[in-house]
Design an enzyme around this catalytic site. Structure first.
Site, short mmCIF file in Angstrom:
data_model
loop_
_atom_site.label_atom_id
_atom_site.label_comp_id
_atom_site.label_asym_id
_atom_site.label_seq_id
_atom_site.Cartn_x
_atom_site.Cartn_y
_atom_site.Cartn_z
N ARG A 1 45.31 -61.85 75.26
CA ARG A 1 44.19 -61.03 76.20
C ARG A 1 42.99 -61.75 76.04
O ARG A 1 42.25 -61.83 77.07
CB ARG A 1 44.25 -59.80 75.79
N HIS B 1 40.63 -62.68 79.36
CA HIS B 1 39.19 -62.06 79.58
C HIS B 1 38.11 -63.51 79.24
O HIS B 1 37.08 -63.45 79.99
CB HIS B 1 38.85 -61.17 78.63
N GLY C 1 34.69 -68.61 83.65
CA GLY C 1 35.82 -69.87 83.62
C GLY C 1 36.20 -69.91 82.18
O GLY C 1 35.65 -69.30 81.09
N ASN D 1 35.82 -55.09 77.40
CA ASN D 1 35.80 -55.90 76.06
C ASN D 1 35.72 -54.94 74.74
O ASN D 1 36.18 -55.13 73.64
CB ASN D 1 35.27 -57.04 76.11
N HIS E 1 51.67 -57.37 79.55
CA HIS E 1 51.74 -56.03 79.15
C HIS E 1 53.22 -55.50 78.60
O HIS E 1 53.45 -54.11 78.46
CB HIS E 1 51.38 -54.83 80.31
#
Ligand code: HEM
Ligand code: NAG
Ligand code: NAG
Ligand code: NAG
Ligand code: NAG
Length: 362
Positions: free
Chosen positions: A105, A109, A115, A139, A239
């Site tokens: 993850r 993110h 980028g 976050n 997920h």
């Protein structure tokens, strides 16, 4: 119920900030359990609210190469780099598989905001702002795996100082976490050569799709990064591992498989901050199970359930049913995500090889 709604409105007002009235504030609509999209909560020109969508160019990855640190004649020679990352990830995942989910993850993110430049790791920036991406609603109190990146970076700095970027370490770590969590079935070819950015802003995390996003918004957020709807569906398969907080799905319990919903209701026990496994069946295995879960109404978020829409349900079925098809597509989509908005050696301004991953140099 009423207090919860009130709390959300307060949260929305908080996220909107004092500038809400002039229409210049930020939009986290996919992260809020609000009944409707409110353009007043959104910043002007925010990518998330420019529907219908516009596709950005597919990321080129120009300047990246496979085995970037293995070339003896290059300035970036550091042959142990990828092995150090793999060892750190192997140990971390063996001790606690959830960290592997966190690393995958973290990469997503990072790449979707400024980028793949490790901006997601910064606590201190060139602009001296402390509200970095780590503080953004998607976050904060959620991302994990930072200590694995830091440990790998420290070992790599000892071997070859100032050579290997934090952005590449994040990308290699996501590749390796995918490898171990899939029982070595997923082998991503991940090129290196990314440079680290020097800025990070919490408000830019509004570019990340949220758990309450509908399929149009999901497609729009991926298209804005040059990724296809197919890649969106394929990457959502992540997920099948890791965890999520009850606040992001408790409103959907009535729409889920009743036995699954009952189990979640018991686990959450009314607490929004409780974490549950995303995949009830094989919570620590990166496999195609997610797609059967979509079909069986055993997924958590609106953003998962909406993949059963006319535009995307063929892919959901194919990923659920054809052995090996999803794994190969996931490998390619992760590699492509790793090419979004990269900075490379040629970028004189605003790019560097950081010494410590949480801080810009100097
Ligand atoms: C399609 C849009 C997506 C949305 C709306 C979304 C949303 C979320 C949310 C809300 C959580 C739970 C966070 C929390 O409760 O603290 C989560 C967890 C997670 N997401 Fe996504 N996500 C998306 C796409 C992706 C992609 C593309 C990847 C990687 C390829 C990914 C990998 C993960 C992983 C591994 C976790 C578990 C993290 C952990 O256990 O630490 N997600 N996601
Ligand atoms: C940030 O702080 C450093 C050190 O205190 C200073 O040299 C620099 O000018 C500051 N940068 C900005 C953009 O304020
Ligand atoms: C985002 O935050 C930074 C500093 O934290 C600020 O300078 C900038 O104006 C903000 N952008 C928007 C669109 O609100
Ligand atoms: C998705 O949400 C947008 C607002 O962000 C709305 O305009 C659109 O009609 C919704 N699409 C679907 C398929 O519900
Ligand atoms: C998926 O969509 C089809 C067609 O709209 C519908 O019949 C089916 O019940 C949906 N399944 C899920 C799991 O939402």
């Amino acid at each position: 119920m009423a207090t919860k709604l009130a709390a959300l409105i307060v949260l929305a007002a908080f996220l909107a900030g004092p500038a809400a009235c002039d229409g210049a504030s930020i939009c986290f609509s996919g992260w809020l359990r609000l009944p409707t999209f409110n353009p007043l909560l959104c910043r002007r020109g925010s990518r998330m609210n420019r529907l219908p969508r516009q596709r950005g160019p597919s990321p080129s990855g120009l300047g990246l190469s496979y085995g970037y640190y293995d070339n003896r004649r290059s300035r970036s020679y550091c042959p142990r780099a990828e092995g150090i990352v793999r060892g750190a990830v192997r140990d971390a995942v063996a001790a606690y598989p959830g960290i592997g989910a966190g690393l995958i993850r973290l990469f997503f993110h990072d790449c979707f905001v400024r980028g793949c430049d490790a901006s997601v790791l910064l606590t201190t920036t060139n602009s001296n702002n402390s509200d970095t991406e780590r503080e953004g609603p998607p976050n904060k109190n959620s991302l994990r795996g930072f200590e694995v990146i830091d440990a790998a970076k420290a070992a790599i700095e000892a071997a070859c100082p100032g050579t290997v970027s934090c952005a590449d370490i994040v990308a290699f770590a996501a590749r390796d976490a995918s490898y171990f969590l899939s029982n070595r079935r997923i082998n991503i070819r991940m090129p290196g050569g990314r440079y680290d950015g020097r800025e990070s802003f919490a408000n830019e995390t509004d570019q990340l799709p949220g758990p309450f996003s509908n399929v149009t918004e999901l497609q729009a957020s991926f298209a804005a990064k040059g990724l296809t709807s197919d890649e969106m569906v394929v990457l959502s398969g992540a997920h099948t591992i890791g965890r999520a907080r009850c606040m992001f799905f408790s409103s959907r319990l009535p729409e889920m498989d009743p036995a699954f919903a009952a189990k979640l209701r018991a686990q959450c026990n009314g607490n929004d901050d409780t974490n549950v496994n995303q995949d009830d069946v094989t919570p620590n295995v990166l496999d195609k199970r997610y797609y059967q879960n979509v079909i069986d109404r055993k997924v958590l978020f609106t953003s998962d359930a909406v993949l059963n829409s006319t535009e995307t349900m063929m892919q959901v079925r194919e990923n659920a049913n054809r052995a090996g098809a999803w794994e190969r597509k996931f490998e390619r989509a992760m590699e492509n995500m790793g090419k979004i908005g990269i900075k490379t050696r040629g970028d004189q301004q605003g790019a560097e090889i950081r010494k410590v991953c949480s801080r810009v140099n100097n």
